[in-house]
Scaffold this motif. Structure first.
Motif, PDB file in Angstrom:
ATOM      1  N   ASP A 729       0.836  -1.211   0.000  1.00 48.16           N
ATOM      2  CA  ASP A 729       0.000   0.000   0.000  1.00 48.16           C
ATOM      3  C   ASP A 729       0.869   1.258   0.000  1.00 48.16           C
ATOM      4  O   ASP A 729       0.614   2.212  -0.741  1.00 48.16           O
ATOM      5  N   LYS A 732       2.459   1.712  -3.426  1.00 50.82           N
ATOM      6  CA  LYS A 732       1.514   2.215  -4.431  1.00 50.82           C
ATOM      7  C   LYS A 732       1.301   3.724  -4.290  1.00 50.82           C
ATOM      8  O   LYS A 732       1.194   4.440  -5.290  1.00 50.82           O
ATOM      9  N   GLU A 733       1.246   4.199  -3.053  1.00 54.34           N
ATOM     10  CA  GLU A 733       1.108   5.649  -2.819  1.00 54.34           C
ATOM     11  C   GLU A 733       2.332   6.384  -3.364  1.00 54.34           C
ATOM     12  O   GLU A 733       2.232   7.436  -4.002  1.00 54.34           O
ATOM     13  N   LYS A 736       2.294   6.487  -7.214  1.00 57.27           N
ATOM     14  CA  LYS A 736       1.385   7.510  -7.729  1.00 57.27           C
ATOM     15  C   LYS A 736       2.004   8.900  -7.595  1.00 57.27           C
ATOM     16  O   LYS A 736       1.911   9.749  -8.502  1.00 57.27           O
ATOM     17  N   ILE A 741       0.134   8.394 -11.635  1.00 59.03           N
ATOM     18  CA  ILE A 741      -0.982   7.510 -11.982  1.00 59.03           C
ATOM     19  C   ILE A 741      -1.036   6.378 -10.962  1.00 59.03           C
ATOM     20  O   ILE A 741       0.001   5.974 -10.423  1.00 59.03           O
ATOM     21  N   GLU A 742      -2.240   5.889 -10.699  1.00 58.26           N
ATOM     22  CA  GLU A 742      -2.389   4.759  -9.775  1.00 58.26           C
ATOM     23  C   GLU A 742      -1.632   3.553 -10.340  1.00 58.26           C
ATOM     24  O   GLU A 742      -1.691   3.285 -11.552  1.00 58.26           O
ATOM     25  N   ASP A 744      -2.236   0.323 -10.097  1.00 58.82           N
ATOM     26  CA  ASP A 744      -3.115  -0.671 -10.730  1.00 58.82           C
ATOM     27  C   ASP A 744      -3.601  -0.184 -12.091  1.00 58.82           C
ATOM     28  O   ASP A 744      -3.725  -0.986 -13.029  1.00 58.82           O
ATOM     29  N   ASP A 745      -3.864   1.112 -12.221  1.00 61.10           N
ATOM     30  CA  ASP A 745      -4.280   1.666 -13.517  1.00 61.10           C
ATOM     31  C   ASP A 745      -3.133   1.595 -14.525  1.00 61.10           C
ATOM     32  O   ASP A 745      -3.334   1.278 -15.708  1.00 61.10           O
TER      33      ASP A 745
END
Length: 1015
Positions: A729, A732-733, A736, A741-742, A744-745
């Motif tokens: 987590d 991922k932050e 981004k 961009i996220e 997962d995206d």
């Protein structure tokens, strides 16, 4: 004067009485022809068959008649185990059926246990065993007693007499399940009729109690006898199709009982533990341990629809288990045994198990043989989406060769689907590495449990279950060198059309450094000379092929070369030699090298069969037929191949650790007149690897495992997984924040569009970010955490994330290290090896690997129980870390390892220093995420000064200020590092008085600690 035999008899009578066996009176005199004591049996059957309410006497009479008139011992064993199914025809009332029990296994006191002294039995020739033991009037055991003190080996005399009884009174041995030879040694042996008067090879065994103390009387405890008859004795057929009786060895029995206790406690909710490891050496009989446990589990939980999965990861093992189970008789689980042949079949079984959880009319109970590779996520996708996992607890996984295929996708999916199952692993060589640990997958090392039961090499040889090995070390006299000029000529021939050919300047020294032993062993000259040596010695080594041989080659192509040269030189040496004496058994791939593909085609055309059939046929015929006499292998058959006829293994492959132990164990199986196994080490160095592997494995004894080390090196898998999810987590932050961009995206877009430009743009943003170091550290940590949890079921849905993390890591590495012209060392090396010429192979030394040597390899100090392997584990964990502090700790632990091996430091000292290093590492890792570059550097410098230079200095004010200023600079120049050296030299003035030493320390700190952090 020797003690008369009559005194031995009296001692036996006294002990039997104490164990609850009552003397039988009134049956001496005339030869006893019925074998069964009918009045006692009738009376006992009335007592133990209280479930029969009507026609009881008639049922009992018919059952006794059937028992007394059944000619087959395997049928009688079935009656003794399970009772006799009797059907009465009552005319208009129809048929009435009942199972008449012969022994009550649940209520021991309902049975009567008798012994008779010197009871005569009628046969072809009357026999008089010294003692016959009866249960409910049925003769179950005989004891043949001889003097305990004699110039002869009296146990052998007793065994010869038991064998004579089987020939002369075969009907008695329809009932008698085993015999005790009681003399200078106390042994037991399975018994069954020998009407054909065959010359049988049956090995007698010692019995040891639960404390592993030799104790034949423990075997004759009433509860032990009942347990063994009910769950541990079977008839079967050997590889040649001859009838044989299976009876447990003591280590098999106690291992199964320990595993069974784990199962019972888990299913009765007395313990949360549902895993266990049985660590038994090759030849200990792990196949039958698995079958015993399957039978016990199936019998005990019959009313709860028990399910057993016997899991293997190789086709040879699957075939072996299938053949062994088909040959087995008297096993109740065989009624529901099935081999799962496809993923679709497995899917069907799993679906029906899931449905049975909510529908009592559906039962999928049974014992299933299945390959691990059938737990394929892609092919079981529908099941996972529909059901997720199975909740049922009465599922037992019995995993053979548990040191393999236990950290990847197959095991992860299995653990996810069968989340509440009990898993018992069996191995002779557990693996313990950073990314794969048998102990972590099947035991509870963080709680001090490494295994449920252990039986290793030295014990196996002592008990005679495996033979000692003679290890012959052989090397070539010399290897003809290659000149600088020849290397230059090779390069010119290889790269004549290359544009960059002028850049390829390679020295003889460079090539020598690149060539490993494994490369040399692929050399045709080496294989040719090794083949000559084998041809010269093989008749003596195999006792004129009374036994057989195996050649282990470095790679698959080398196997084919060995075949060519062995055929050539054996033909010159042996007049009646033909090419079918040697066969190559290897794995063939779809895109093989031309030589391998051509060989495969030639063999298939010659024998008119496909290569898989031929591999199996040759492996089977090696055990049972005259040809082949020599198998040439690379990796196939090095594990799990049980051939007592194999005596000699010629190893021409660089092996170490568990694979070396497994390979050498192929030669240690007992066979008639086989005194030892012979390992011929054609590399000249493997004996040291063998000793090291034994030393490491011998440390796993659980008398005094150091908890501090365990706490540092074994963490509960669920905690590692929680850490992975939390850090994912955070990652991922951060992703981004840097890329915009996220995460997962980003990965979803790449999957759709597959645009490499977008990927490169994102990687560039990451590299140019001021948070790059922090990002990259997080990325590597996530990958390592994911790998560290092994086959943890919860990680199943994160494999795709893991693959993307690795792709991003690889993208960063590629972009940061752009390709420059690379010298093709592998091609040059391959060509150079062709020019090397090996001299004759000659013997260097011969070593007997016997129990005494193995005992010497053990560490006598109790505190050293686990330390060495923990050191290796720590080194493996640390060696790829980037921070200088890790390298410092790595070097220190390496020094501890060397001191430990050389015995220059006491174990207590090694343990304490190891714990200090690991605690320092732990503290640093906790703080590291919040530190700036300058703070990291200072932490590393102070740690280095304290632990390497013995300077207990606490502050470096000038250095610290300079490093902080350095953080703000976009471009760091060499002069900046020179400036730090000067300030560091001043800061160290009081700690290191000697000027020259202080200068060297300052230079070293800047080069090895500060630069790696800031550049």
């Amino acid at each position: 004067m020797p003690i008369p035999e009559i005194h031995v008899h009296r001692d036996i009578e006294d002990t039997l009485n104490k164990l609850g066996w009552k003397e039988l009176d009134g049956y001496k005199g005339e030869a006893f022809s019925n074998h069964i004591i009918k009045p006692i049996l009738e009376e006992q059957l009335k007592i133990i068959n209280d479930h029969i309410e009507v026609y009881k006497d008639e049922f009992i009479e018919k059952a006794i008649n059937k028992l007394m008139n059944e000619p087959k011992p395997e049928e009688i064993l079935d009656y003794i185990k399970n009772g006799i199914l009797i059907t009465l025809d009552k005319g208009r009332k129809g048929q009435v059926s009942n199972r008449v029990k012969l022994i009550d296994y649940k209520n021991i006191e309902k049975n009567i246990f008798n012994y008779a002294h010197e009871l005569k039995f009628k046969g072809n020739d009357n026999i008089i065993p010294d003692f016959t033991l009866f249960i409910n009037g049925i003769p179950i055991i005989i004891i043949e007693a001889k003097r305990e003190f004699s110039e002869k080996e009296t146990y052998e005399e007793a065994i010869n007499q038991i064998n004579r009884y089987e020939r002369e009174a075969p009907k008695l041995f329809n009932y008698v399940q085993f015999a005790i030879a009681y003399g200078d040694e106390k042994l037991y042996i399975p018994t069954y009729p020998n009407e054909e008067k065959e010359d049988r090879f049956k090995k007698p065994y010692k019995w040891k109690n639960e404390k592993k103390e030799e104790d034949i009387w423990d075997l004759l405890k009433r509860e032990r006898v009942l347990d063994i008859i009910k769950n541990f004795i079977f008839f079967s057929k050997d590889r040649a199709g001859r009838k044989t009786k299976i009876i447990p060895r003591y280590m098999q029995y106690w291992a199964v009982k320990n595993a069974y206790e784990r199962i019972i406690n888990y299913l009765n909710n007395k313990d949360y533990k549902n895993r266990g490891l049985v660590w038994h050496w090759q030849g200990s009989g792990k196949t039958f341990e698995i079958l015993y446990l399957a039978e016990l589990f199936y019998n005990e939980f019959k009313n709860k629809d028990p399910i057993v999965f016997i899991m293997v990861d190789r086709r040879e093992l699957e075939n072996q288990f299938n053949d062994d189970i088909i040959a087995l008789q008297n096993a109740n689980f065989k009624d529901c045994f099935k081999k799962i042949n496809s993923v679709e079949e497995l899917k069907g079984v799993l679906e029906r198990i899931k449905e049975s959880e909510n529908n009592p009319n559906i039962s999928e109970k049974g014992v299933y043989l299945v390959m691990m590779h059938k737990f394929d996520k892609n092919k079981l996708k529908d099941f996972i989406e529909s059901f997720g996992s199975i909740d049922k607890k009465e599922i037992l996984i019995l995993r053979d060769e548990a040191h393999r295929t236990e950290s990847g996708k197959f095991a992860t999916l299995r653990n996810k689907i069968l989340k509440n199952a009990i898993a018992i692993g069996f191995t002779g060589t557990p693996v313990h590495k950073k990314d794969m640990s048998t102990f972590k997958e099947y035991a509870y090392p963080q709680e001090g449990e490494f295994y449920l039961d252990r039986f290793f090499i030295e014990e196996s040889i002592k008990e005679g279950f495996t033979l000692p090995l003679i290890w012959r070390v052989v090397k070539p006299d010399d290897i003809k060198d290659i000149s600088e000029e020849e290397i230059k000529n090779i390069i010119e021939k290889l790269f004549v059309d290359e544009e960059d050919a002028d850049n390829i300047v390679v020295s003889k020294k460079e090539i020598a450094e690149k060539i490993k032993l494994s490369d040399l062993l692929k050399s045709e000259s080496s294989i040719k000379e090794a083949s000559k040596y084998i041809a010269e010695h093989i008749l003596e080594d195999t006792e004129n092929f009374k036994f057989k041989a195996m050649v282990v080659a470095q790679d698959r192509k080398s196997c084919i070369l060995f075949k060519r040269y062995l055929d050539k030189y054996l033909k010159e040496k042996i007049k009646d030699y033909n090419n079918d004496w040697t066969q190559v058994v290897i794995t063939y791939l779809h895109n093989d090298e031309v030589e391998i593909e051509n060989y495969k085609k030639m063999v298939e055309e010659k024998y008119g069969k496909n290569i898989d059939e031929l591999n199996k046929e040759w492996a089977d015929k090696f055990k049972t037929s005259d040809e082949p006499k020599i198998l040439i292998v690379n990796r196939k058959l090095l594990t799990g191949f049980d051939a007592p006829i194999l005596k000699t293994i010629y190893i021409h492959q660089f092996l170490k650790d568990y694979l070396l132990l497994q390979a050498s164990a192929r030669a240690n199986r007992p066979a008639k007149n086989k005194k030892y196994g012979l390992i011929v080490d054609l590399t000249g160095i493997l004996i040291e690897n063998y000793k090291k592997a034994i030393e490491t494995y011998n440390l796993y004894r659980d008398e005094a495992i150091n908890k501090d080390i365990l706490n540092n090196l074994f963490v509960e898998t669920s905690k590692i997984w929680e850490s992975f999810l939390t850090k994912l987590d955070e990652f991922k932050e951060l992703f981004k924040l840097i890329v915009g961009i996220e995460f997962d995206d980003f990965t979803a877009n790449l999957k759709k569009q597959k645009d490499p430009k977008e990927f490169k743009k994102a990687i560039s943003k990451i590299i140019l970010s001021d948070k790059f170091d922090y990002f990259y550290a997080k990325l590597r940590e996530l990958i390592q955490l994911f790998e560290a949890v092994g086959a943890y079921g919860e990680k199943l849905n994160y494999y795709e994330t893991y693959e993307w993390l690795k792709i991003i890591s690889a993208g960063i590495n590629k972009q940061m290290r752009p390709k420059s012209y690379k010298i093709p060392y592998n091609q040059i090396k391959k060509e150079v090896i062709k020019y090397l010429e090996f001299d004759n192979y000659t013997d260097i030394a011969s070593i007997l690997i016997n129990p005494q040597l193995l005992e010497n390899l053990k560490n006598k100090d109790e505190l050293n129980v686990i330390v060495a392997d923990m050191i290796y584990y720590a080194l493996d964990t640390l060696q790829n870390k980037r921070e200088p502090i890790y390298r410092i700790i790595y070097n220190r632990i390496n020094e501890l390892k060397n001191a430990y091996i050389a015995k220059t430091k006491k174990s207590e000292h090694v343990i304490n220093e190891l714990i200090n290093c690991l605690n320092a590492l732990k503290t640093y890792e906790e703080e590291e995420k919040t530190l700036s570059k300058s703070e990291k550097a200072i932490k590393n410098i102070l740690f280095y000064l304290k632990n390497v230079e013995n300077c207990n200095i606490k502050k470096l004010p000038l250095t610290e200020k300079t490093l902080k200023n350095l953080e703000d600079k976009k471009l760091i120049k060499p002069s900046d590092f020179d400036k730090i050296k000067r300030f560091l030299f001043v800061d160290l003035k009081n700690a290191i008085k000697e000027t020259e030493k202080r200068r060297k320390v300052s230079n070293k700190i800047v080069e090895e600690i500060i630069k790696p952090i800031f550049i």
